[in-house]
Design an enzyme around this catalytic site. Structure first.
Site, PDB file in Angstrom:
ATOM      1  N   GLY A  24      51.586  64.433  77.952  1.00 35.97           N
ATOM      2  CA  GLY A  24      51.724  65.819  77.493  1.00 35.97           C
ATOM      3  C   GLY A  24      51.022  66.751  78.453  1.00 35.97           C
ATOM      4  O   GLY A  24      49.821  66.617  78.688  1.00 35.97           O
ATOM      5  N   VAL A  51      46.173  71.954  76.930  1.00 40.23           N
ATOM      6  CA  VAL A  51      45.068  70.991  76.826  1.00 40.23           C
ATOM      7  C   VAL A  51      45.294  69.797  77.764  1.00 40.23           C
ATOM      8  O   VAL A  51      44.374  69.351  78.456  1.00 40.23           O
ATOM      9  CB  VAL A  51      44.864  70.540  75.361  1.00 40.23           C
ATOM     10  CG1 VAL A  51      43.890  69.378  75.267  1.00 40.23           C
ATOM     11  CG2 VAL A  51      44.377  71.707  74.518  1.00 40.23           C
ATOM     12  N   LYS A  54      37.043  70.918  63.081  1.00 41.53           N
ATOM     13  CA  LYS A  54      38.091  71.508  63.925  1.00 41.53           C
ATOM     14  C   LYS A  54      39.208  72.064  63.048  1.00 41.53           C
ATOM     15  O   LYS A  54      39.797  73.098  63.354  1.00 41.53           O
ATOM     16  CB  LYS A  54      38.621  70.444  64.898  1.00 41.53           C
ATOM     17  CG  LYS A  54      39.605  70.980  65.924  1.00 41.53           C
ATOM     18  CD  LYS A  54      38.945  71.899  66.930  1.00 41.53           C
ATOM     19  CE  LYS A  54      39.871  72.795  67.708  1.00 41.53           C
ATOM     20  NZ  LYS A  54      40.967  72.192  68.380  1.00 41.53           N
ATOM     21  N   ASN A  82      40.734  75.808  63.243  1.00 42.04           N
ATOM     22  CA  ASN A  82      42.151  76.050  63.518  1.00 42.04           C
ATOM     23  C   ASN A  82      42.852  76.769  62.359  1.00 42.04           C
ATOM     24  O   ASN A  82      43.761  77.566  62.587  1.00 42.04           O
ATOM     25  CB  ASN A  82      42.881  74.728  63.810  1.00 42.04           C
ATOM     26  CG  ASN A  82      42.584  74.194  65.194  1.00 42.04           C
ATOM     27  OD1 ASN A  82      42.289  73.027  65.376  1.00 42.04           O
ATOM     28  ND2 ASN A  82      42.651  75.045  66.205  1.00 42.04           N
ATOM     29  N   ASN A 119      43.907  80.124  64.385  1.00 45.22           N
ATOM     30  CA  ASN A 119      45.288  80.029  64.858  1.00 45.22           C
ATOM     31  C   ASN A 119      46.249  80.940  64.099  1.00 45.22           C
ATOM     32  O   ASN A 119      46.964  81.730  64.727  1.00 45.22           O
ATOM     33  CB  ASN A 119      45.743  78.560  64.853  1.00 45.22           C
ATOM     34  CG  ASN A 119      44.965  77.750  65.880  1.00 45.22           C
ATOM     35  OD1 ASN A 119      43.758  77.901  66.005  1.00 45.22           O
ATOM     36  ND2 ASN A 119      45.638  76.904  66.620  1.00 45.22           N
ATOM     37  N   SER A 158      46.670  78.329  70.645  1.00 45.54           N
ATOM     38  CA  SER A 158      47.879  77.517  70.827  1.00 45.54           C
ATOM     39  C   SER A 158      48.999  77.990  69.894  1.00 45.54           C
ATOM     40  O   SER A 158      50.170  77.932  70.236  1.00 45.54           O
ATOM     41  CB  SER A 158      47.562  76.043  70.580  1.00 45.54           C
ATOM     42  OG  SER A 158      46.984  75.862  69.309  1.00 45.54           O
ATOM     43  N   GLU A 202      52.122  74.555  64.680  1.00 46.89           N
ATOM     44  CA  GLU A 202      51.525  73.415  63.965  1.00 46.89           C
ATOM     45  C   GLU A 202      50.952  73.859  62.608  1.00 46.89           C
ATOM     46  O   GLU A 202      50.094  73.183  62.059  1.00 46.89           O
ATOM     47  CB  GLU A 202      50.436  72.789  64.844  1.00 46.89           C
ATOM     48  CG  GLU A 202      51.009  72.186  66.122  1.00 46.89           C
ATOM     49  CD  GLU A 202      49.946  71.570  67.032  1.00 46.89           C
ATOM     50  OE1 GLU A 202      50.065  70.380  67.363  1.00 46.89           O
ATOM     51  OE2 GLU A 202      49.011  72.285  67.416  1.00 46.89           O
TER      52      GLU A 202
HETATM   53  O1  PAF Z   1      44.439  75.734  69.105  1.00 54.49           O
HETATM   54  C1  PAF Z   1      43.668  76.384  69.842  1.00 54.49           C
HETATM   55  O2  PAF Z   1      44.042  77.398  70.438  1.00 54.49           O
HETATM   56  C2  PAF Z   1      42.271  75.858  70.059  1.00 54.49           C
HETATM   57  O3  PAF Z   1      42.097  74.732  69.240  1.00 54.49           O
HETATM   58  C3  PAF Z   1      41.114  76.840  69.822  1.00 54.49           C
HETATM   59  C4  PAF Z   1      39.810  76.073  69.909  1.00 54.49           C
HETATM   60  C5  PAF Z   1      41.246  77.541  68.501  1.00 54.49           C
HETATM   61  C6  PAF Z   1      40.995  77.831  70.952  1.00 54.49           C
HETATM   62  O4  PAF Z   1      42.046  78.718  71.076  1.00 54.49           O
END
Ligand code: PAF
Length: 294
Positions: A7, A11, A176, A180, A184, A241, A253
């Protein structure tokens, strides 16, 4: 070390470039011939500097000391299918969300699950901007992984690109996940960089999302709120992301993040904020073309 990265999104390219800079031999597995050609011709352009990385076409995976899976959740099944055909490998998964956690258990190799909180933006098929220094945390994820701290991954730890072992898998994943579930969707809905969440009016909304998530996951709210703010500060210039997916017309996601919380809520905590952001992000995924302002 000989490292394969499956991928080459933001990242994947960050990990490939950083390990190559440290003298490791890195191969990125990609699905599109155009990206294969660009990476082989120019390497990965990391903050304006070309870093030598090889590209190979997925699924022709060759032998590596370590394989790092950096694909999105919606590509994870086909990757796991290929990894099940290999044995005696060390594999690290670094996805956002929770969709892969149970699935990786069928892989016969030493499997680790990690999280990555670097702020990194994909500018093109071979170009990234590293906006915010973060780290990779990992824990045992599969049946055959070594518990000891001195596994292959711990040996890769460096000050420039920290990789640390965390004994409690649930803790790193939930930390995490909360980040997110806040950063996000808000950045995707409001079309802003991560730093915008630090504006007082945005903070109020972010706090509500953090509070609901902590109730479902039995996490300490003060600690998690500090963590959300820390990531927003560290990655303030970053395009998340999810916003990047929306901007590029890709599926997000959201169902593996806020959707996961809604579906794994044994105490039936009320989650009005998460329910709304899921609906809004799904609407954003559909809003393309004639109604959009440029
Ligand atoms: O998904 C993302 O963008 C990353 O996990 C994070 C840490 C929120 C930084 O943009």
């Amino acid at each position: 070390m000989n490292i394969g990265v499956i991928g080459a999104g933001a990242v994947g390219m960050l990990i490939a470039a950083k390990f190559s800079q440290q003298g490791h031999e890195v191969t990125c597995y990609v699905k599109r011939e155009s990206q294969y050609k660009l990476i082989n011709d120019y390497g990965i352009i990391y903050n304006g500097t070309s870093v030598k990385v090889k590209a190979a076409m997925f699924p022709n995976i060759t032998s590596h000391d370590l394989i790092i899976v950096a694909t999105k959740q919606h590509n994870i099944d086909e990757v796991i299918e290929q990894l099940c055909l290999l044995s005696n490998k060390t594999i690290l998964f670094v996805q956002n969300g929770m969709g892969h956690i149970e699935k990786v258990k069928k892989i016969p190799s030493q499997v680790y699950i990690g999280t990555c909180d670097h702020g990194v933006e994909r500018k093109s098929d071979y170009t990234i901007l590293h906006h915010g220094q973060g780290e990779i945390n990992f824990s045992v994820g599969g049946v055959n992984a070594l518990e000891e701290k001195d596994n292959v991954l711990s040996r890769l730890n460096s000050e420039q690109f920290p990789i640390s072992h965390e004994p409690n898998l649930e803790r790193i994943l939930y930390r995490k996940l909360v980040v997110n579930c806040v950063v996000n969707p808000l950045t995707a809905i409001f079309h802003v960089k991560n730093g915008a969440i630090l504006v007082p009016e945005m903070k109020g909304i972010a706090y509500k999302l953090t509070e609901e998530a902590c109730m479902v996951l039995h996490m300490n709210l003060d600690e998690m709120w500090d963590e959300v703010l820390r990531v927003c500060r560290n990655t303030s210039e970053n395009i998340s992301s999810m916003l990047s997916d929306i901007m590029n017309g890709n599926p997000t996601e959201i169902d593996h993040m806020n959707g996961y919380l809604i579906d794994h809520n044994p105490d039936h905590v009320l989650l009005p904020s998460h329910e709304w952001v899921v609906k809004m992000v799904h609407a954003k995924e559909k809003l393309k073309g004639e109604y959009m302002l440029s």
